[in-house]
Design an enzyme around this catalytic site. Sequence first.
Site, PDB file in Angstrom:
ATOM      1  N   TRP A  99       0.838  -1.205   0.000  1.00  0.00           N
ATOM      2  CA  TRP A  99       0.000   0.000   0.000  1.00  0.00           C
ATOM      3  C   TRP A  99       0.865   1.244   0.000  1.00  0.00           C
ATOM      4  CZ3 TRP A  99      -4.324  -1.310  -1.816  1.00  0.00           C
ATOM      5  CH2 TRP A  99      -4.969  -2.484  -1.432  1.00  0.00           C
ATOM      6  N   ASP A 166      -1.758   6.880   6.194  1.00  0.00           N
ATOM      7  CA  ASP A 166      -2.789   5.923   5.798  1.00  0.00           C
ATOM      8  C   ASP A 166      -3.039   5.042   7.024  1.00  0.00           C
ATOM      9  OD1 ASP A 166      -4.249   3.756   4.898  1.00  0.00           O
ATOM     10  OD2 ASP A 166      -2.950   3.306   3.179  1.00  0.00           O
ATOM     11  N   LYS A 190     -11.958  -1.711   7.117  1.00  0.00           N
ATOM     12  CA  LYS A 190     -11.119  -2.561   7.952  1.00  0.00           C
ATOM     13  C   LYS A 190     -11.567  -2.465   9.422  1.00  0.00           C
ATOM     14  CE  LYS A 190      -8.571  -3.351   4.282  1.00  0.00           C
ATOM     15  NZ  LYS A 190      -7.602  -2.407   3.788  1.00  0.00           N
TER      16      LYS A 190
HETATM   17  C1  LIG Z   1      -7.012  -2.033   2.379  1.00  0.00           C
HETATM   18  C2  LIG Z   1      -5.980  -0.973   2.408  1.00  0.00           C
HETATM   19  C3  LIG Z   1      -5.902   0.027   1.419  1.00  0.00           C
HETATM   20  C4  LIG Z   1      -6.812   0.042   0.214  1.00  0.00           C
HETATM   21  O1  LIG Z   1      -8.046   0.507   0.555  1.00  0.00           O
HETATM   22  P1  LIG Z   1      -9.196   0.739  -0.531  1.00  0.00           P
HETATM   23  O2  LIG Z   1     -10.247   1.425   0.282  1.00  0.00           O
HETATM   24  O3  LIG Z   1      -9.607  -0.590  -1.056  1.00  0.00           O
HETATM   25  O4  LIG Z   1      -8.645   1.612  -1.610  1.00  0.00           O
HETATM   26  C5  LIG Z   1      -4.947   1.004   1.555  1.00  0.00           C
HETATM   27  N1  LIG Z   1      -4.098   1.012   2.593  1.00  0.00           N
HETATM   28  C6  LIG Z   1      -4.134   0.074   3.561  1.00  0.00           C
HETATM   29  C7  LIG Z   1      -3.179   0.149   4.702  1.00  0.00           C
HETATM   30  C8  LIG Z   1      -5.074  -0.949   3.494  1.00  0.00           C
HETATM   31  O5  LIG Z   1      -5.122  -1.880   4.451  1.00  0.00           O
END
Ligand SMILES: *Cc1c(COP(=O)(O)O)cnc(C)c1O
Length: 355
Positions: A99, A166, A190
């Site tokens: 990511w 993030d 998540k």
């Molecule tokens: C799942 C995830 C993403 C991607 O998220 P989307 O909403 O599907 O774009 C980005 N960063 C992390 C750390 C993730 O776990």
Amino acid sequence: MKKYNFNAGPSILPREVIEATAAACLDFEGSGLSLMEISHRAKNFQPVMDEAVALFKELLEIPEGYSVLFLGGGASLEFCMVPYNFLEKKAAYLNTGVWATKAQKEAKLFGEVVEVASSKDKNFTYIPKNFDIPTDADYLHITSNNTIYGTELRKDLDSPIPVIADMSSDIFSRPIDVSKYGMIYGGAQKNLSMAGVTFVIVKEDLLGKVSRPIPTMLDYRTHVKKGSMFNTPPVVPIYCALQNLKWIKSQGGTQAMAERAQQRAEIIYSEIDRNKLFVGTAEEDSRSLMNLTFVLKEEYQELQDEFLAFATGKGMVGIKGHRDVGGFRASCYNAMTIEGCQALVDCMKEFEAQH
Ligand SMILES: *Cc1c(COP(=O)(O)O)cnc(C)c1O
């Protein structure tokens, strides 16, 4: 048979959150209409948005000067919106996995990117420490929890430049010092809500500093000004997020979530470390409390499919590891119970006894 949901995302939510959302989908607050068929501008929806924002601010103790937004596009769209809005000349990125790499790739479309450190050399099994942060960069981007590799920073960095994080997979799992960040964002699916909404916490006075024109929908100022209602927001996921925020509050807030995360992780990691068949994949001081990754030891590799089938047969769901790591991953978000962790540990013990 009782199922224990260890999915990495979309993932487990408290039962009462799912029930309240389902009820609103059938009849939204006694209106006789479904949450799915009302206007986002309806008088009874605005309070949902307002309360979700207010609870976000309360639970994370967000200081004055920050806006909370609910947007579309997932964390993946933020990978491009971040540099669009903040990268004038140069940005710094910490590379801790897939990511983080994807975020970095988008930034390169907008300017110079400095990779301050990377754990790629060891397949992202650790969080790099003691790296230099260039003071002339516009921001430092980090991924606080690496969902795939089971590593987590779990502290708020001191940085001379704004930190943009993030936090897709560890938001609301601990108290955070929001004042140390320029922006925090993540996909909700998540640890916050069902899929379909992205949360953004942004420091307002950092906006509007880049010289490039920004398309209206990709400009954070649009959404700050319109209270996340510039276009139609994803009302059901926002409603679901609100139910979950209420649940977190009722359970004692982020401090209580952090204590539970610690307890869950202790139960599972101590079994990983004790069990003769398994070994953890992340370095100990980088271990995530959210995604717990482990593999079979070299000499037991051939038991991979057998353990998966065994655990699945006992109600464990979603424990197959990501293909980049292999083995197993137990994702333990806020709604995962101690009982669930104990059930997984019992499985590991029983399987060990058979071999
Ligand atoms: C799942 C995830 C993403 C991607 O998220 P989307 O909403 O599907 O774009 C980005 N960063 C992390 C750390 C993730 O776990």
